[in-house]
Structures are given as structure tokens and as C-alpha cells.
Design a protein around this motif. Structure first.
Motif, PDB file in Angstrom:
ATOM      1  N   CYS A  76      -3.620  -1.669   7.969  1.00 50.88           N
ATOM      2  CA  CYS A  76      -3.099  -2.250   6.915  1.00 50.88           C
ATOM      3  C   CYS A  76      -1.903  -2.169   7.971  1.00 50.88           C
ATOM      4  CB  CYS A  76      -2.402  -0.527   6.239  1.00 50.88           C
ATOM      5  SG  CYS A  76      -0.973  -1.393   5.233  1.00 50.88           S
ATOM      6  N   CYS A  79       0.966   0.404   6.817  1.00 53.28           N
ATOM      7  CA  CYS A  79       0.529   2.037   6.600  1.00 53.28           C
ATOM      8  C   CYS A  79      -0.622   2.786   7.758  1.00 53.28           C
ATOM      9  CB  CYS A  79       0.531   2.649   5.403  1.00 53.28           C
ATOM     10  SG  CYS A  79      -1.722   2.257   5.242  1.00 53.28           S
ATOM     11  N   CYS A 144      -2.568  -3.017   2.965  1.00 53.34           N
ATOM     12  CA  CYS A 144      -3.930  -1.961   2.134  1.00 53.34           C
ATOM     13  C   CYS A 144      -3.754  -2.440   0.610  1.00 53.34           C
ATOM     14  CB  CYS A 144      -3.373  -0.764   2.154  1.00 53.34           C
ATOM     15  SG  CYS A 144      -2.782   0.024   1.914  1.00 53.34           S
ATOM     16  N   CYS A 148       2.065  -1.225  -0.737  1.00 56.86           N
ATOM     17  CA  CYS A 148       1.453  -0.333   0.013  1.00 56.86           C
ATOM     18  C   CYS A 148       3.047   0.432   0.694  1.00 56.86           C
ATOM     19  CB  CYS A 148       0.798   0.014   0.685  1.00 56.86           C
ATOM     20  SG  CYS A 148       1.352   0.851   2.789  1.00 56.86           S
ATOM     21  N   ASN A 160       3.086   6.311   0.995  1.00 54.62           N
ATOM     22  CA  ASN A 160       2.250   6.410  -0.049  1.00 54.62           C
ATOM     23  C   ASN A 160       1.806   8.141  -0.664  1.00 54.62           C
ATOM     24  OD1 ASN A 160       1.804   3.863  -0.034  1.00 54.62           O
ATOM     25  ND2 ASN A 160       0.165   3.495   1.372  1.00 54.62           N
TER      26      ASN A 160
END
Ligand SMILES: [Zn+2]
Ligand SMILES: [Zn+2]
Length: 185
Positions: A76, A79, A144, A148, A160
């Protein structure tokens, strides 16, 4: 190297009038070639490719239409978490047997979408077609989830999964800096 004929290596001249159909799982090991070297093909997040298509002979031309999908491990962009991205795409290409055109001519004709792609010996490698479409569909930056929250730029916490006070601290620091600032009147 002469390619071996199987259900992915066709000679168009040998395709029956009824055409060909695929509705199957193409193992990752078959799809992955050296262009996949940078991908982690051992990851359990990687899936095999689903391939559903038909090849129809039509007045000296051969029309390949179908769709593919495949789970691919990606990181991602917000993140850094690794996740399985479901990639998919449609294939719609017309082939004909004959002298292949120069790359420039070919690119121009493909833009108009009207002229068939010429295959000199009538050899069609479906795996090559799938790889080409796979890389055409490749996105350099993926997330993702659209929701996110990413990582905190100050402390690196995954927003998250938790929260931090960095945002507040930045404000306080800014005021503190201001306090020390000597104003020359
Ligand atoms: Zn993410
Ligand atoms: Zn933070």
C-alpha cells in the motif's frame, strides 16, 4: 527456440472454424516469466490467473476476446501494508496472418483499433498476450483501500490501527517557536 504447441501456443492456420475457447485457471508458474522477476511469486497473496476467452475465425481474421483476473501482492502506498490486489482486464485483439508491419505502423494502426495485428507465421502465444495485458494494467501506485488513513508523517504510527498526538504537538511547537522569536520593533 521453437515454441511447443499446446493450448496456449497456437498456429492460427490450424484453428478450426469453430474456434477455440478457454475457461480455466492458468497457473502462476506458467504466467510468470522474467518480466515478473521483481515480484514475489512465492507470496501466498499471489494467485493463479483466471482466463475466460474465445478465439473466433472470421473471414481470414482471428478475433480473441476474453477477460482475465489475478490476485497480486502489492504494498500500500499509504500504510505500507502488503495486501492482495485483484487485477483484471479485458482482451480484445484481432489477428491476421501475414507480413508484420513496422512497429511505428503497428502502433498507429492499433490506436485506430481497426486493423488486425499481423502474425507472420500465424503463431500466437496466448501467454505472451496475457503478460502484455497484465503489464498494461499494472498501476505503479496502489492503496489497500480508498479509506486507508496511511502512516503519521511524524511518528510513523499506522493511523488505521491507532492514533497519535503529533498533529496537536506540531501546533504547540509552532507556538513555542513564535514565543522565542525576537521581534525587532
Ligand atoms: Zn493502506
Ligand atoms: Zn504521529
Amino acid at each position: 527456440m521453437k515454441s511447443q504447441r499446446d493450448k496456449f501456443n497456437l498456429i492460427l492456420q490450424e484453428v478450426a472454424r469453430s474456434g477455440r475457447q478457454w475457461n480455466e485457471v492458468v497457473p502462476l508458474a506458467k504466467v510468470a516469466d522474467k518480466s515478473f522477476a521483481d515480484l514475489n511469486v512465492k507470496s501466498p497473496l499471489f494467485g493463479d490467473m483466471n482466463w475466460k476467452a474465445r478465439l473466433e475465425a472470421d473471414d481470414g481474421q482471428f478475433v480473441l476476446t476474453g477477460s482475465w483476473q489475478m490476485d497480486v501482492p502489492r504494498q500500500c502506498g499509504r500504510c505500507n501494508a502488503e495486501f492482495a490486489l485483484n487485477m483484471s482486464g479485458d482482451v480484445d485483439v484481432t489477428y491476421a496472418i501475414g507480413q508484420s508491419k513496422s512497429e511505428e505502423e503497428q502502433a498507429e494502426l492499433q490506436l485506430t483499433g481497426e486493423e488486425p495485428e499481423m502474425l507472420e507465421n500465424g503463431e500466437l502465444n496466448v501467454l505472451d498476450v496475457l503478460r502484455e495485458h497484465f503489464w498494461l494494467a499494472w498501476q505503479p501506485l496502489v492503496v489497500c483501500s480508498e479509506n486507508c488513513k496511511g502512516l503519521c508523517l511524524q511518528c510513523g504510527i499506522d493511523l488505521n490501527q491507532g492514533s497519535c498526538d503529533c498533529h496537536k504537538k506540531v501546533k504547540e511547537n509552532a507556538f513555542a517557536a513564535l514565543k522565542d522569536f525576537k521581534f525587532d520593533a
